[in-house]
Enzyme design. Structure first.
Site, short mmCIF file in Angstrom:
data_model
loop_
_atom_site.label_atom_id
_atom_site.label_comp_id
_atom_site.label_asym_id
_atom_site.label_seq_id
_atom_site.Cartn_x
_atom_site.Cartn_y
_atom_site.Cartn_z
N SER A 110 -24.37 -27.92 -64.14
CA SER A 110 -25.59 -28.73 -64.06
C SER A 110 -25.45 -29.99 -64.89
O SER A 110 -24.70 -30.02 -65.87
CB SER A 110 -26.78 -27.91 -64.56
OG SER A 110 -27.93 -28.72 -64.75
N TYR A 116 -30.94 -22.16 -70.47
CA TYR A 116 -30.29 -22.55 -69.21
C TYR A 116 -29.18 -23.56 -69.46
O TYR A 116 -28.06 -23.41 -68.95
CB TYR A 116 -31.35 -23.12 -68.27
CG TYR A 116 -30.81 -23.70 -66.98
CD1 TYR A 116 -30.54 -22.87 -65.90
CD2 TYR A 116 -30.61 -25.07 -66.82
CE1 TYR A 116 -30.08 -23.39 -64.69
CE2 TYR A 116 -30.15 -25.60 -65.63
CZ TYR A 116 -29.88 -24.76 -64.57
OH TYR A 116 -29.42 -25.29 -63.39
#
Length: 285
Positions: free
Chosen positions: A176, A189
């Site tokens: 990400s 995350y």
């Protein structure tokens, strides 16, 4: 004795979310005709029921691959993705279960090999996220589940796949932009995505002599079920993706070609690399 897993966190009960409930619907359809770049290949796509995973699964099918769709519990979305893969003239199977469970990963990979006879491509795309304004608000249960779903699952899936992957195989992991930019409300995350990038680069070196390439894709804000179903605070959704240089969120079919490129022989001289379909986000200081 089987491992006892932490139950899914209930802080955002809508996760991972259902694509058929979204309005507007994400754009997953391939944008161009196939050219046989994955002809005769067999691919696993985790999180393949919706979002980026669906776009990858259907694009791979258009390029000639049979696809195993692994997902948690979004049965209607998964059935739709299977239908779309089959509409491209390829075979598909759906395998529901928790990728944080090592035993499930091994059984699922064996199911794929039993069904299709081999395995050529592993796409580690599945993941979860839970926003928290303060680090004190991240429960131990949430922390464990996020790491279990996002990075432990990749270790388990690669371990399960290794006996079946041959020279020329490809592994592509979904990391990400948060690994590069940071995300103040996605601490756990973002940490898993940093781990995934390090895992990708290290595994690439570990497997290079076996002729197995390992690369990653680091998407920016993409319109998938994850964010509107609880992966972002509801008050932030009207502005989702608008702060990118392109001024909008991306669509799944704008990310899937990065996975295709890294999975096919076009990227035969690339390993340990990460592509960034992020609307220019990681170019900002």
């Amino acid at each position: 004795m089987a491992e006892v897993l932490d139950p899914p966190t209930r802080e955002e009960p809508g996760l991972p979310g259902n694509e058929h409930e979204l309005d507007p619907k994400p754009e997953w359809q391939p944008r161009y005709a196939g050219s046989g770049r994955l002809k005769g290949k067999v691919a696993i796509v985790t999180g393949g029921d919706s979002g980026i995973g669906r776009a990858v699964a259907v694009l791979f099918a258009r390029e000639g691959a049979d696809v195993a769709i692994m997902y948690l519990n979004e049965h209607e979305d998964a059935a739709d993705t299977r239908k779309f893969v089959e509409a491209e003239g390829r075979r598909a199977i759906c395998i529901p279960g928790d990728l944080g469970d090592r035993d499930f990963c091994f059984k699922a990979v064996q199911q794929v090999v039993d069904a299709f006879g081999k395995l050529d491509i592993l796409i580690n795309n599945a993941g979860e996220q839970h926003p928290d304004e303060k680090i004190e608000d991240i429960t131990e249960q949430q922390l464990r589940r996020t790491f279990q779903s996002n990075i432990f699952s990749m270790f388990f899936m690669v371990q399960a796949a290794m006996p079946h992957l041959k020279k020329g195989a490809a592994i592509v992991n979904c990391t990400s932009e948060t690994m590069y930019k940071g995300a103040p409300i996605l601490l756990d995350y973002s940490a898993t995505k940093g781990a995934i990038t390090a895992f990708t680069r290290s595994l690439a070196k570990n497997l290079v002599e076996q002729g197995i390439r390992v690369n990653g894709v680091a998407p920016g804000p993409i319109w998938t079920p994850l964010n509107p179903s609880g992966g972002q605070p509801p008050e932030k959704m009207p502005e989702f993706g608008k702060k990118t240089p392109m001024g909008r969120p991306g669509q799944p079919n704008e990310v899937a070609p990065s996975f295709l490129f890294l999975a096919c022989d076009d990227a035969s001289y690339m390993t340990g690399q990460v592509l960034h379909p992020d609307g220019g986000n990681t170019t900002q200081s």
